[in-house]
Design a protein around this motif. Structure first.
Motif, PDB file in Angstrom:
ATOM      1  N   ARG A  47       7.371  -9.257   1.510  1.00 36.70           N
ATOM      2  CA  ARG A  47       8.525  -8.637   2.039  1.00 36.70           C
ATOM      3  C   ARG A  47       9.170  -7.789   0.632  1.00 36.70           C
ATOM      4  N   GLU A  63      -6.761  -5.628   6.279  1.00 34.26           N
ATOM      5  CA  GLU A  63      -5.975  -6.755   5.772  1.00 34.26           C
ATOM      6  C   GLU A  63      -6.788  -7.552   4.887  1.00 34.26           C
ATOM      7  N   MET A  90      -3.074  -2.559   8.277  1.00 32.25           N
ATOM      8  CA  MET A  90      -1.925  -2.628   7.383  1.00 32.25           C
ATOM      9  C   MET A  90      -1.790  -1.315   6.631  1.00 32.25           C
ATOM     10  N   LYS A  91      -0.486  -1.009   6.154  1.00 29.20           N
ATOM     11  CA  LYS A  91      -0.079   0.053   4.934  1.00 29.20           C
ATOM     12  C   LYS A  91      -0.179  -0.733   3.821  1.00 29.20           C
ATOM     13  N   LYS A  92      -0.745   0.173   2.951  1.00 28.30           N
ATOM     14  CA  LYS A  92      -0.862  -0.121   1.463  1.00 28.30           C
ATOM     15  C   LYS A  92      -0.935   1.290   0.656  1.00 28.30           C
ATOM     16  N   ALA A 148       2.658 -12.151   3.837  1.00 29.97           N
ATOM     17  CA  ALA A 148       3.136 -11.193   4.486  1.00 29.97           C
ATOM     18  C   ALA A 148       4.197 -10.756   3.292  1.00 29.97           C
ATOM     19  N   VAL A 175       9.035  -4.128   1.445  1.00 27.88           N
ATOM     20  CA  VAL A 175       8.268  -3.732   2.433  1.00 27.88           C
ATOM     21  C   VAL A 175       8.841  -4.221   4.006  1.00 27.88           C
ATOM     22  N   ALA A 224       1.919  -3.372  -0.532  1.00 29.29           N
ATOM     23  CA  ALA A 224       1.186  -3.366   0.808  1.00 29.29           C
ATOM     24  C   ALA A 224       1.978  -4.341   1.651  1.00 29.29           C
ATOM     25  N   GLU A 225       1.614  -4.104   3.063  1.00 28.25           N
ATOM     26  CA  GLU A 225       2.183  -5.225   4.024  1.00 28.25           C
ATOM     27  C   GLU A 225       1.857  -6.501   3.799  1.00 28.25           C
ATOM     28  N   THR A 241      11.100   2.041  -0.956  1.00 30.40           N
ATOM     29  CA  THR A 241      10.078   1.812   0.372  1.00 30.40           C
ATOM     30  C   THR A 241       8.567   2.202  -0.330  1.00 30.40           C
ATOM     31  N   LEU A 242       7.587   1.719   0.459  1.00 33.67           N
ATOM     32  CA  LEU A 242       6.085   1.788   0.157  1.00 33.67           C
ATOM     33  C   LEU A 242       6.031   3.226   0.137  1.00 33.67           C
ATOM     34  N   ASP A 295      -3.767   3.626   5.523  1.00 35.53           N
ATOM     35  CA  ASP A 295      -4.068   2.651   6.456  1.00 35.53           C
ATOM     36  C   ASP A 295      -5.173   1.711   5.690  1.00 35.53           C
TER      37      ASP A 295
END
Length: 297
Positions: free
Chosen positions: A35, A22, A1-3, A33, A297, A96-97, A273-274, A19
């Protein structure tokens, strides 16, 4: 995931979008998840390495305490939500995602994820400091830095409790404070006298950390009637510094109830955005906000 993460304390430039694995929900936790994630001053204070009495960090560290999203993993012992439910709450590493929450509530109907992400820590803080400063119905509370997220919540909760509020903010936010039921004035030269003209003050909150503790003590007449969430030097004046309390499910439940009843609304001033987390921190540190900033996200 992206964080979003940082490997050293410092300015907004230490934030990196990486990256990462999770996270997994442990006992008594849920994973969502994400949002949207709330942007709070505590986020950049922790990033700078400030010691706030909670949330000790080991580097590298994630960023963010608040989020709204969809439950996708339920830990042992959790019975009040199921996979697929929409919730908002508090945890760690919420930019994070996916994020693990340790306190949550179901999202009130009619609230977007973007709006919901702005409530958790803000309402917990507002409820906490109103109680800590000991202000009661029929009394007057002065709020320095009243137009941000915590201030917006304080004004509405205080109004619901029968407390009169005097709020200070920039000229552009005077109408906004009045819309929330406050008597208002601007900060800057002569602000203490302008407050006096609006009424006597029983208690005061410093939400902005703009170096006004001495004046707030002067206006209330008692350092025990002042609480700061933003000035680490407050104890030098005998004033309580109220840091980060952590996850408080009861506060989230009260927030959900107030929102559902139409008694609490905190607008989202700007979304990011992130990849724009550093810009969100820069804007948050600049102050002068009206309501909340969130990361979508």
């Amino acid at each position: 995931m992206k964080k979003v993460s940082f490997a050293e304390f410092g300015g907004p430039d230490v934030l990196q979008l990486i990256d990462a694995e999770e996270p997994a929900a442990g006992p008594g936790q849920i994973r969502i998840a994400v949002r949207a994630a709330g942007v709070n001053p505590v986020d950049w204070r922790l990033r700078e390495g400030q010691v706030l009495g909670a949330h000790p960090l080991e580097l590298p560290a994630g960023v963010g305490l608040d989020a709204a999203g969809v439950v996708d993993q339920v830990g042992d012992g959790v019975e009040d939500v199921e996979v697929g439910d929409s919730v908002f709450g508090e945890g760690a590493g919420t930019y994070a995602e996916f994020a693990v929450l340790t306190a949550w509530a179901r999202m009130p109907s009619g609230l977007t994820f973007e709006e919901a992400a702005g409530y958790p820590s803000v309402v917990e803080t507002a409820l906490r400091v109103i109680d800590e400063v000991g202000v009661l119905a029929g009394q007057t509370l002065l709020v320095s830095g009243a137009s941000g997220g915590v201030g917006s919540a304080v004004l509405q909760i205080a109004r619901e409790r029968g407390i009169t509020v005097i709020g200070t903010a920039g000229a552009a936010n005077q109408d906004y404070l009045r819309s929330l039921g406050a008597r208002t004035t601007t900060y800057g030269e002569g602000w203490v006298e302008r407050v006096r003209q609006l009424g006597s003050v029983d208690a005061a909150l410093d939400l902005a950390g703009s170096g006004v503790i001495r004046e707030l003590v002067e206006l209330t007449g008692d350092p025990q009637r002042v609480v700061s969430i933003a000035d680490l030097d407050a104890p030098k004046f005998g004033v309580r510094f109220s840091g980060v309390a952590g996850s408080v499910p009861a506060a989230l439940a009260e927030a959900a109830a107030l929102i559902s009843q139409g008694k609490l609304r905190i607008p989202v001033e700007k979304s990011y955005t992130l990849a724009e987390a550093a810009a969100a921190h820069i804007d948050s540190q600049a102050g002068h906000s009206r309501g909340r900033r969130v990361i979508v996200v």
